[in-house]
Design an enzyme around this catalytic site. Structure first.
Site, PDB file in Angstrom:
ATOM      1  N   HIS A  54       0.829  -1.193   0.000  1.00 31.12           N
ATOM      2  CA  HIS A  54       0.000   0.000   0.000  1.00 31.12           C
ATOM      3  C   HIS A  54       0.874   1.259   0.000  1.00 31.12           C
ATOM      4  CE1 HIS A  54      -3.898  -2.063   1.623  1.00 31.12           C
ATOM      5  NE2 HIS A  54      -3.444  -2.590   0.506  1.00 31.12           N
ATOM      6  N   GLU A  56       1.249   3.734   2.085  1.00 28.65           N
ATOM      7  CA  GLU A  56       1.964   4.056   3.311  1.00 28.65           C
ATOM      8  C   GLU A  56       3.253   3.238   3.435  1.00 28.65           C
ATOM      9  OE1 GLU A  56      -2.505   4.031   4.421  1.00 28.65           O
ATOM     10  OE2 GLU A  56      -1.189   3.185   2.887  1.00 28.65           O
ATOM     11  N   CYS A  81      -5.510   1.295   6.322  1.00 30.01           N
ATOM     12  CA  CYS A  81      -6.300   0.092   6.589  1.00 30.01           C
ATOM     13  C   CYS A  81      -5.934  -0.491   7.955  1.00 30.01           C
ATOM     14  CB  CYS A  81      -6.095  -0.944   5.493  1.00 30.01           C
ATOM     15  SG  CYS A  81      -4.395  -1.543   5.333  1.00 30.01           S
ATOM     16  N   ARG A 190     -10.487   2.976 -21.680  1.00 32.57           N
ATOM     17  CA  ARG A 190     -10.534   1.511 -21.546  1.00 32.57           C
ATOM     18  C   ARG A 190      -9.462   1.012 -20.583  1.00 32.57           C
ATOM     19  NH1 ARG A 190     -11.109  -0.622 -27.835  1.00 32.57           N
ATOM     20  NH2 ARG A 190     -13.248   0.103 -28.205  1.00 32.57           N
ATOM     21  N   ASP A 206     -20.370  -5.364 -35.399  1.00 31.52           N
ATOM     22  CA  ASP A 206     -19.091  -4.644 -35.447  1.00 31.52           C
ATOM     23  C   ASP A 206     -17.892  -5.534 -35.137  1.00 31.52           C
ATOM     24  OD1 ASP A 206     -20.649  -2.462 -35.944  1.00 31.52           O
ATOM     25  OD2 ASP A 206     -20.369  -1.512 -33.987  1.00 31.52           O
ATOM     26  N   GLU A 306     -19.843   0.707 -24.267  1.00 34.24           N
ATOM     27  CA  GLU A 306     -19.740   1.191 -25.643  1.00 34.24           C
ATOM     28  C   GLU A 306     -20.824   0.524 -26.480  1.00 34.24           C
ATOM     29  OE1 GLU A 306     -15.786   1.395 -27.323  1.00 34.24           O
ATOM     30  OE2 GLU A 306     -14.870   1.236 -25.336  1.00 34.24           O
ATOM     31  N   GLY A 308     -24.739  -0.051 -28.353  1.00 35.08           N
ATOM     32  CA  GLY A 308     -25.556   0.562 -29.391  1.00 35.08           C
ATOM     33  C   GLY A 308     -26.817   1.155 -28.789  1.00 35.08           C
ATOM     34  N   THR A 313     -30.114   2.722 -24.327  1.00 35.19           N
ATOM     35  CA  THR A 313     -31.463   3.107 -23.899  1.00 35.19           C
ATOM     36  C   THR A 313     -31.898   2.317 -22.675  1.00 35.19           C
ATOM     37  OG1 THR A 313     -32.067   3.667 -26.191  1.00 35.19           O
ATOM     38  CG2 THR A 313     -33.868   3.314 -24.629  1.00 35.19           C
TER      39      THR A 313
END
Length: 372
Positions: A54, A56, A81, A190, A206, A306, A308, A313
């Site tokens: 970590h 630290e 932690c 990405r 695609d 990514e 369509g 929607t």
């Protein structure tokens, strides 16, 4: 030390923390700076890789003269932690050293820590100050904090459309709507997200690889929504060198169980080497809320979509999009596939407002970044 110098050192720690982006998940990004009693920088470090030391520990190990730790101040972007995980507790290490003060930007909200780290340090007579540049620290780890609160990945929906709102021409062609600079930016994203997701139609038409090629960084896991579990095995997601990074999400429980049969795998030379997640069927499709929960359980804290029109929607309708990255190209099509269609909003008072948004330029495109 003055409040002004404290702020400068914490800003340095935050800058260090960001170097771990794309490499430490599902852990948070953390930076640490150690300043001597005289006000000099004597050590610094950050969490570089998941499972490794970590911030630290790296900062303390970077101090060449350990005698200078006496009376020094440790600046860290997140509460140390207090439990054994992949590494020993950082709070115990700090408590055993002659620090005078620990300054932390924010408390760790997870149940395993949540103040316990500060308590251990204070018990050893070390002063602890919490909250310096808290909002900046929360911004650095916004995806991890979202995951810690909701148990599902932070979802960013990326869309590239024409000025009149189309993502593909009437013949299905969509290469390339956005400019080269925008595509390069997406490859950088990405590398910084745990996984990239597409829907069944995008995968089929695609045949994307969803890999990092136009930038440097780690390769993300790849998620494809395939409700009926019928996509052909020759697609890049199932046959390239990163096949084991692909996750299929389906509602076809029967077929997925056959796919997981170890005896059948032994008989097949080209069996799928990735992962299959199964959700309930909802209105003929994958249960997306269930899918997001399962991705979170798989250690995916951030997801770049990514997709369509259909997937975009559906995610918006289900309230599963946290951030929208919308590239708008200076082009007109006049027909084809709209980026989003059928949200079920019939009145202006029903529109989905953005919590916040900003505009920027990306090559010849405009980029709208909005939080939903």
């Amino acid at each position: 030390m003055s409040p002004k110098s404290d702020k400068i050192w914490m800003q340095r720690a935050l800058s260090l923390a960001e170097k771990g982006e794309g490499f430490v998940s599902p852990n948070p990004m953390v930076g640490c700076v150690i300043v001597s009693e005289e006000g000099d920088l004597i050590g610094e470090g950050y969490h570089e890789r998941y499972g490794k030391e970590h911030a630290e520990v790296n900062a303390i190990n970077s101090v060449k003269d350990r005698s200078k730790l006496k009376g020094s101040t440790l600046f860290v972007t997140l509460e140390p932690c207090s439990h054994h995980g992949k590494t020993p507790p950082c709070a115990d290490l700090i408590a055993d050293l002659p620090f005078k003060r620990v300054v932390a930007a924010m408390k760790d909200p997870t149940k395993k820590v949540s103040g316990k780290g500060f308590e251990k340090i204070r018990e050893c007579g070390i002063s602890v100050d919490v909250g310096l540049l808290k909002s900046e620290a929360e911004k650095v780890n916004e995806k991890w904090l979202h995951f810690a609160e909701f148990g599902r990945p932070f979802v960013t929906l990326k869309i590239a459309q024409t000025a009149d709102g189309y993502i593909a021409a009437p013949n299905g062609d969509s290469k390339w709507i956005s400019c080269k600079e925008s595509r390069e930016r997406v490859h950088i994203w990405r590398s910084r997200y745990d996984a990239v997701m597409v829907g069944r139609s995008t995968a089929l038409h695609d045949n994307p690889s969803l890999t990092v090629r136009l930038a440097e960084g780690r390769q993300p896991r790849r998620v494809v929504i395939d409700g009926p579990f019928e996509l052909p095995g020759h697609l890049n997601l199932f046959s390239d060198q990163f096949e084991d990074k692909t996750i299929i999400i389906t509602h076809n429980r029967e077929k997925s169980e056959k796919e997981a049969d170890p005896m059948l795998k032994m008989l097949q030379s080209n069996y799928f080497r990735g992962e299959v997640l199964v959700t309930d069927k909802m209105e003929g499709h994958v249960n997306l809320k269930q899918a997001m929960k399962q991705l979170g359980e798989s250690g995916i804290t951030s997801l770049l979509v990514e997709g369509g029109q259909q997937l975009s929607t559906a995610l918006i309708k289900k309230g599963l999009v946290d951030r929208l990255q919308l590239f708008i190209a200076p082009k007109l099509l006049g027909g084809g596939t709209k980026s989003v269609f059928g949200l079920g909003k019939n009145r202006m008072e029903d529109v989905i407002p953005f919590k916040s948004f900003e505009w920027s330029q990306s090559g010849t495109d405009m980029l709208l970044t909005a939080d939903l």
